[in-house]
Scaffold this motif. Structure first.
Motif, PDB file in Angstrom:
ATOM      1  N   PRO A  10       0.779  -0.969  -0.065  1.00 16.69           N
ATOM      2  CA  PRO A  10       0.193   0.184   0.182  1.00 16.69           C
ATOM      3  C   PRO A  10       0.825   1.253   0.455  1.00 16.69           C
ATOM      4  O   PRO A  10       1.930   1.519   0.841  1.00 16.69           O
ATOM      5  CB  PRO A  10      -0.358  -0.218   1.425  1.00 16.69           C
ATOM      6  CG  PRO A  10       0.190  -0.739   2.441  1.00 16.69           C
ATOM      7  CD  PRO A  10       0.683  -1.654   1.134  1.00 16.69           C
ATOM      8  N   VAL A  11       0.718   2.420  -0.664  1.00 15.69           N
ATOM      9  CA  VAL A  11       1.246   3.699  -1.082  1.00 15.69           C
ATOM     10  C   VAL A  11      -0.037   4.777  -0.642  1.00 15.69           C
ATOM     11  O   VAL A  11      -0.943   4.311  -0.976  1.00 15.69           O
ATOM     12  CB  VAL A  11       1.795   3.537  -2.442  1.00 15.69           C
ATOM     13  CG1 VAL A  11       3.016   2.475  -2.392  1.00 15.69           C
ATOM     14  CG2 VAL A  11       1.566   3.770  -3.310  1.00 15.69           C
ATOM     15  N   PRO A  12       0.702   6.078  -0.278  1.00 13.55           N
ATOM     16  CA  PRO A  12      -0.742   7.248  -0.133  1.00 13.55           C
ATOM     17  C   PRO A  12      -0.881   7.079  -0.915  1.00 13.55           C
ATOM     18  O   PRO A  12      -0.746   6.543  -2.502  1.00 13.55           O
ATOM     19  CB  PRO A  12       0.091   8.412  -0.240  1.00 13.55           C
ATOM     20  CG  PRO A  12       1.205   7.396   0.539  1.00 13.55           C
ATOM     21  CD  PRO A  12       2.227   6.229  -0.115  1.00 13.55           C
ATOM     22  N   GLY A  57      10.632   1.181   3.969  1.00 15.03           N
ATOM     23  CA  GLY A  57       9.130   0.959   2.761  1.00 15.03           C
ATOM     24  C   GLY A  57       7.707   0.642   3.095  1.00 15.03           C
ATOM     25  O   GLY A  57       6.996   0.518   2.207  1.00 15.03           O
ATOM     26  N   ARG A  58       7.942   0.009   4.528  1.00 11.97           N
ATOM     27  CA  ARG A  58       6.373  -0.343   5.355  1.00 11.97           C
ATOM     28  C   ARG A  58       5.703   0.499   4.852  1.00 11.97           C
ATOM     29  O   ARG A  58       4.809   0.601   4.144  1.00 11.97           O
ATOM     30  CB  ARG A  58       6.617  -0.764   6.284  1.00 11.97           C
ATOM     31  CG  ARG A  58       7.897  -2.187   6.039  1.00 11.97           C
ATOM     32  CD  ARG A  58       7.393  -3.024   7.629  1.00 11.97           C
ATOM     33  NE  ARG A  58       8.476  -2.646   8.577  1.00 11.97           N
ATOM     34  CZ  ARG A  58       9.896  -2.460   8.978  1.00 11.97           C
ATOM     35  NH1 ARG A  58      10.551  -3.330   8.010  1.00 11.97           N
ATOM     36  NH2 ARG A  58      10.396  -1.184   9.833  1.00 11.97           N
ATOM     37  N   THR A  59       5.947   2.113   4.795  1.00  3.01           N
ATOM     38  CA  THR A  59       5.007   3.035   4.770  1.00  3.01           C
ATOM     39  C   THR A  59       5.245   4.541   4.611  1.00  3.01           C
ATOM     40  O   THR A  59       6.848   4.168   4.173  1.00  3.01           O
ATOM     41  CB  THR A  59       4.339   3.549   6.062  1.00  3.01           C
ATOM     42  OG1 THR A  59       6.015   3.932   7.254  1.00  3.01           O
ATOM     43  CG2 THR A  59       3.161   2.105   7.370  1.00  3.01           C
ATOM     44  N   TRP A  60       4.931   4.969   3.923  1.00  5.44           N
ATOM     45  CA  TRP A  60       5.470   6.527   3.067  1.00  5.44           C
ATOM     46  C   TRP A  60       4.233   7.620   3.174  1.00  5.44           C
ATOM     47  O   TRP A  60       3.159   7.586   3.288  1.00  5.44           O
ATOM     48  CB  TRP A  60       5.212   5.783   1.010  1.00  5.44           C
ATOM     49  CG  TRP A  60       6.142   4.850   0.744  1.00  5.44           C
ATOM     50  CD1 TRP A  60       5.467   3.215   1.140  1.00  5.44           C
ATOM     51  CD2 TRP A  60       7.236   4.988   0.281  1.00  5.44           C
ATOM     52  NE1 TRP A  60       6.892   2.318   0.726  1.00  5.44           N
ATOM     53  CE2 TRP A  60       7.953   3.247   0.101  1.00  5.44           C
ATOM     54  CE3 TRP A  60       7.924   5.611   0.272  1.00  5.44           C
ATOM     55  CZ2 TRP A  60       8.728   3.207  -0.058  1.00  5.44           C
ATOM     56  CZ3 TRP A  60       9.393   5.599   0.316  1.00  5.44           C
ATOM     57  CH2 TRP A  60       9.928   4.376  -0.706  1.00  5.44           C
TER      58      TRP A  60
END
Length: 177
Positions: A10-12, A57-60
């Motif tokens: 998942p990415v924004p 890279g788990r959250t952006w």
């Protein structure tokens, strides 16, 4: 090791609004903190955008504009000044160009905060009639010199230029053998 891959992460939502040759780098800020940074060549405002991750890279973060007009995002980023700053190079259209559609010149920018913000572009190679692009910087084994390898799109040749002062100045470009 790259033999197998997970499903898409998942990415924004606003990552769908950027395009053109995204590039990812692991960059360190002056305090030594590392982050992953993705640069994209064109966002909704027509300028380079970046997103970063502090957890591998788990959250952006959402993509945000860097305010830099470019053809591509940074092709090469090299730590300079003992790692206190970063030198980013890419190709841009010649500022103020009226005659040559799709001109290319090489430009560089400096970051002092680990790649989150960048200085305005400074043109470092302009070869009218030619289209230098995709610069890649390699540091010499002794650390004293930067070598910039350059692809040229008009004559389809390879060029290089060097710097002995951390990219403040560059030699004239010359063809590779």
């Amino acid at each position: 090791g790259g033999r197998t891959w997970s499903d898409l992460l998942p990415v924004p939502e606003n990552w769908t609004t950027v395009r053109n040759c995204p590039a990812i780098y692991r960059l360190k800020d002056p305090s030594g903190a590392a982050r992953l940074v993705v640069f994209a060549g064109r966002g909704p405002d027509g300028k380079m955008h970046e997103s970063h991750s502090l957890d591998d890279g788990r959250t952006w973060s959402p993509m945000k504009s860097l305010g830099l007009e470019c053809v591509m995002p940074f092709c090469s980023i090299e730590p300079i000044d003992g790692g206190r700053r970063l030198l980013g190079l890419t190709n841009i259209r010649r500022p103020g160009e009226k005659a040559e559609a799709r001109s290319n010149v090489l430009a560089q920018s400096i970051s002092s905060d680990g790649g989150l913000t960048w200085s305005p572009f400074q043109v470092v190679l302009d070869l009218p009639g030619l289209k230098p692009c995709e610069p890649w910087v390699v540091r010499s084994p002794d650390g004293r010199e930067l070598l910039c390898l350059i692809r040229e799109n008009q004559l389809r040749t390879a060029l290089f230029m060097t710097s002995r002062d951390e990219g403040r100045t560059w030699s004239e470009s010359r063809p590779l053998p």
